[in-house]
Design an enzyme around this catalytic site. Structure first.
Site, PDB file in Angstrom:
ATOM      1  N   VAL A  63      72.896  39.497 -33.175  1.00  0.00           N
ATOM      2  CA  VAL A  63      72.319  38.601 -32.157  1.00  0.00           C
ATOM      3  C   VAL A  63      71.104  39.089 -31.903  1.00  0.00           C
ATOM      4  CG1 VAL A  63      72.787  37.620 -30.072  1.00  0.00           C
ATOM      5  CG2 VAL A  63      74.736  37.831 -31.439  1.00  0.00           C
ATOM      6  N   ALA A 108      68.484  42.627 -28.732  1.00  0.00           N
ATOM      7  CA  ALA A 108      69.325  42.537 -29.767  1.00  0.00           C
ATOM      8  C   ALA A 108      70.651  43.228 -29.743  1.00  0.00           C
ATOM      9  CB  ALA A 108      68.684  42.616 -31.118  1.00  0.00           C
ATOM     10  N   LYS A 109      71.523  42.862 -30.540  1.00  0.00           N
ATOM     11  CA  LYS A 109      72.718  43.572 -30.524  1.00  0.00           C
ATOM     12  C   LYS A 109      73.609  43.230 -32.009  1.00  0.00           C
ATOM     13  CE  LYS A 109      74.697  46.976 -28.054  1.00  0.00           C
ATOM     14  NZ  LYS A 109      73.836  48.171 -27.231  1.00  0.00           N
ATOM     15  N   GLY A 110      74.341  44.276 -32.573  1.00  0.00           N
ATOM     16  CA  GLY A 110      75.077  44.151 -33.687  1.00  0.00           C
ATOM     17  C   GLY A 110      76.657  44.725 -33.320  1.00  0.00           C
TER      18      GLY A 110
END
Length: 419
Positions: A63, A108-110
């Site tokens: 994201v 952001a992030k995963g």
């Protein structure tokens, strides 16, 4: 740990925090619509051949919440309870976090929904490389730079860098941070989050007139951030009376020997069985009387059901979202001084920024330089948030969100990126 009830949904909590700060800022509706929601959400299927020969499909996400102030920045976590809403929440918090410490990144992030504790190193490598290939169009030094998070580490980042570099045809160290030193990693990165937590606790104690030397401390979550924070506080003369990890907790009202406890954790992978300590349950640990409580595990550790029993003077959020909004209000009304996550644990992303700068410049800094720079950044951010708190007579979390959201809103206005 995330629950499945709507009241505990991490993304909904992140949006509640945004709305509360935006209301105090007087943010107009158009700007809210521009910066509140993720810019890009990617869900991918990751098929992996397991060691027994069969294929297992994992659900995974990346994201990107905001690029208003620069490339996306945020970790990748491997955990059986990873959900899209959790990743969206973490990306949102990362946007405000980067803005609070005033570094030129967006959030952001995963995440991959998996159980790394029951996967072999070969399975984890295959998972990582396949996941990297799936999110490849989104990442890069100028677009989105992943980093380690829960149950990922420097080896995970090395696999991501290698997979990305193979696709490009040349080494691209700036695609990730938190790498091994011999691949362009930065000195000081492994302890950056815990060191940042320590610096903000120092400032909070100074503000409250609470001597750090002799202060009693409880650390919930003895992973990287929690153990580093505990060690730095121990070295500063504080008395760490209890810690726990995912398997057990240990307590000694006279203080634990943190260097020896870290040694045990390194050898056995757990704190259970530490001598000169007694067991303690997670519930009892959170409600011990202490000067400083450091939640350093997962989201929603302190909720409406246990917040009234918390007996700390300072709560330093080393984890992301460890307090629900309802718990936040309960503790603030009790007079607890809260150092919110987007300020408290921003040391990790700050040194990740330092690593990215070093990679892009091909010029590396000495360890003490990194510590000095980090301390300046964290102290400045703490005082910026504290000033907003005092000027507007709001809680620390709202003040931190006001600072971060305000800076992102200013970036949107200045760039003129309204449609």
């Amino acid at each position: 740990m995330l629950t499945t009830t709507r009241a505990e949904n991490a993304y909904e909590l992140a949006l509640q925090n945004f709305d509360a700060a935006a209301a105090v800022l007087g943010l107009d509706d158009d700007t809210r619509e521009m910066i509140k929601f993720p810019e890009r959400v990617l869900t991918v299927s990751v098929p992996v051949r397991m060691d027994d020969g069969h294929i297992h499909r994992f659900e995974a996400y990346r994201v990107q919440h905001s690029s208003a102030r620069g490339p996306g920045k945020g970790g990748i976590r491997y955990h059986p309870q990873v959900t899209l809403d959790e990743v969206k929440a973490l990306a949102t918090w990362m946007t405000w976090k980067c803005a609070v410490v005033n570094i030129p990144f967006g959030g952001a992030k995963g995440g991959v929904t998996c159980d790394p504790k029951h996967m072999s190193p070969h399975e984890l490598e295959r998972l990582t490389r396949r996941y990297t290939s799936a999110i490849l169009p989104l990442i890069g030094p100028e677009k989105d730079i992943p980093a380690p998070d829960v149950y990922t580490n420097s080896q995970t980042m090395a696999w991501i860098m290698d997979t990305f570099s193979m696709m490009k045809g040349y080494a691209v160290p700036g695609v990730v941070t938190g790498k091994p030193l011999n691949l362009g990693g930065s000195l000081g990165r492994n302890e950056a989050t815990g060191r940042g937590v320590f610096y903000t606790i120092e400032r909070a104690c100074e503000h409250l007139g609470l001597p750090l030397n002799g202060a009693s401390v409880v650390v919930q979550g003895f992973g990287n951030a929690g153990s580093v924070t505990a060690l730095l506080l121990h070295n500063a003369g504080a008395k760490v009376i209890a810690v726990n990890d995912s398997t057990a907790g240990v307590y000694n009202r006279n203080g634990l020997n943190i260097p020896e406890l870290i040694h045990l954790k390194t050898l056995t992978g757990k704190v259970e069985g530490f001598p000169e300590a007694e067991p303690i349950t997670p519930e009892d640990l959170l409600t011990l009387e202490c000067d400083i409580l450091v939640p350093a595990a997962l989201e929603n550790a302190v909720r409406v059901d246990n917040a009234p029993r918390v007996r700390a003077k300072i709560v330093a959020e080393a984890a992301n979202g460890p307090l629900t909004p309802a718990a936040d209000r309960i503790l603030e009304n009790k007079g607890v001084f809260i150092i919110p996550d987007i300020l408290c644990n921003a040391g990790g992303v700050t040194v990740s920024y330092f690593e990215w700068v070093q990679d892009e410049q091909h010029l590396f800094w000495q360890e003490q330089d990194i510590y000095d720079r980090l301390e300046r950044v964290m102290k400045t951010a703490f005082h910026d948030v504290l000033k907003i708190r005092l000027d507007h007579k709001v809680h620390m979390r709202i003040a931190a969100n006001m600072l971060g959201i305000g800076r992102v809103a200013d970036a949107v206005r200045v760039r003129g990126i309204y449609p």
